[in-house]
Write a protein that holds these residues in place. Sequence first.
Motif, PDB file in Angstrom:
ATOM      1  N   THR A  52       0.870  -1.177   0.000  1.00 18.66           N
ATOM      2  CA  THR A  52       0.000   0.000   0.000  1.00 18.66           C
ATOM      3  C   THR A  52       0.905   1.226   0.000  1.00 18.66           C
ATOM      4  O   THR A  52       2.107   1.129   0.288  1.00 18.66           O
ATOM      5  CB  THR A  52      -0.895   0.034   1.256  1.00 18.66           C
ATOM      6  OG1 THR A  52      -0.061   0.182   2.416  1.00 18.66           O
ATOM      7  CG2 THR A  52      -1.751  -1.222   1.368  1.00 18.66           C
ATOM      8  N   GLN A  53       0.329   2.376  -0.297  1.00 17.12           N
ATOM      9  CA  GLN A  53       1.126   3.608  -0.230  1.00 17.12           C
ATOM     10  C   GLN A  53       1.669   3.805   1.184  1.00 17.12           C
ATOM     11  O   GLN A  53       2.824   4.194   1.370  1.00 17.12           O
ATOM     12  CB  GLN A  53       0.290   4.820  -0.641  1.00 17.12           C
ATOM     13  CG  GLN A  53       0.053   4.922  -2.109  1.00 17.12           C
ATOM     14  CD  GLN A  53      -0.663   6.208  -2.491  1.00 17.12           C
ATOM     15  OE1 GLN A  53      -1.083   6.993  -1.649  1.00 17.12           O
ATOM     16  NE2 GLN A  53      -0.809   6.427  -3.780  1.00 17.12           N
ATOM     17  N   GLY A  56       6.721  11.147   3.165  1.00 23.60           N
ATOM     18  CA  GLY A  56       5.329  11.489   3.414  1.00 23.60           C
ATOM     19  C   GLY A  56       4.391  10.857   2.387  1.00 23.60           C
ATOM     20  O   GLY A  56       4.695  10.834   1.196  1.00 23.60           O
ATOM     21  N   ARG A  57       3.262  10.369   2.886  1.00 23.67           N
ATOM     22  CA  ARG A  57       2.307   9.715   1.992  1.00 23.67           C
ATOM     23  C   ARG A  57       1.702  10.698   0.998  1.00 23.67           C
ATOM     24  O   ARG A  57       1.489  10.361  -0.163  1.00 23.67           O
ATOM     25  CB  ARG A  57       1.198   9.033   2.795  1.00 23.67           C
ATOM     26  CG  ARG A  57       0.304   8.183   1.920  1.00 23.67           C
ATOM     27  CD  ARG A  57      -0.715   7.410   2.739  1.00 23.67           C
ATOM     28  NE  ARG A  57      -1.625   6.706   1.879  1.00 23.67           N
ATOM     29  CZ  ARG A  57      -2.698   7.264   1.311  1.00 23.67           C
ATOM     30  NH1 ARG A  57      -2.974   8.525   1.524  1.00 23.67           N
ATOM     31  NH2 ARG A  57      -3.492   6.556   0.539  1.00 23.67           N
ATOM     32  N   SER A  58       1.421  11.911   1.439  1.00 21.06           N
ATOM     33  CA  SER A  58       0.822  12.874   0.505  1.00 21.06           C
ATOM     34  C   SER A  58       1.802  13.231  -0.604  1.00 21.06           C
ATOM     35  O   SER A  58       1.411  13.348  -1.765  1.00 21.06           O
ATOM     36  CB  SER A  58       0.331  14.123   1.236  1.00 21.06           C
ATOM     37  OG  SER A  58       1.402  14.778   1.874  1.00 21.06           O
ATOM     38  N   ALA A  59       3.072  13.375  -0.259  1.00 22.67           N
ATOM     39  CA  ALA A  59       4.082  13.656  -1.288  1.00 22.67           C
ATOM     40  C   ALA A  59       4.163  12.494  -2.267  1.00 22.67           C
ATOM     41  O   ALA A  59       4.185  12.697  -3.486  1.00 22.67           O
ATOM     42  CB  ALA A  59       5.444  13.904  -0.654  1.00 22.67           C
ATOM     43  N   GLY A 108       1.276  11.815 -10.846  1.00 24.24           N
ATOM     44  CA  GLY A 108       1.938  12.612 -11.866  1.00 24.24           C
ATOM     45  C   GLY A 108       1.832  14.099 -11.617  1.00 24.24           C
ATOM     46  O   GLY A 108       2.190  14.901 -12.474  1.00 24.24           O
ATOM     47  N   SER A 109       1.359  14.490 -10.450  1.00 23.03           N
ATOM     48  CA  SER A 109       1.253  15.917 -10.126  1.00 23.03           C
ATOM     49  C   SER A 109       2.615  16.545  -9.873  1.00 23.03           C
ATOM     50  O   SER A 109       2.801  17.734 -10.107  1.00 23.03           O
ATOM     51  CB  SER A 109       0.374  16.124  -8.882  1.00 23.03           C
ATOM     52  OG  SER A 109      -0.918  15.625  -9.108  1.00 23.03           O
TER      53      SER A 109
END
Length: 136
Positions: free
Chosen positions: A20-21, A31-34, A41-42
Amino acid sequence: MKKQSLGLKLLELRQLHNLTQKQLCEALNIGRSAYSYFETGSRIPDLETLLLFARYYKVSLDELVSSDWAQETVPAEDSEYSNTQIVYHLKSKHIPVEFILELSKADFDFLKDYKQLTDDNKAELLYLMNYKLRKQ
């Protein structure tokens, strides 16, 4: 380097390792958000982070950032679909990327098996799933 190609490569590697992430981010201390931004692809990771991914997955940096992996042809009907092809298909159906990123290898395997069912069997499976969901 295309952001989307790298993102899909990261997704494919994570899925191939059945992670999982959250698990990956804990293992790499990022960091998971990063990381989520990288998979969607952001954003493109910096060189140090790319090297971290390459070492973790035991692939070369060239393999990680090269877009050649995405040049797969559509498989013959008797061959299996790759996880990458399933992701492209789901995205073409306008399913949110966040949902796709949370799919496990078991989810992908289920989707591959589902696609091989006849229309009648698909309808029966959907009926049974809805029945089970209502019973929960």
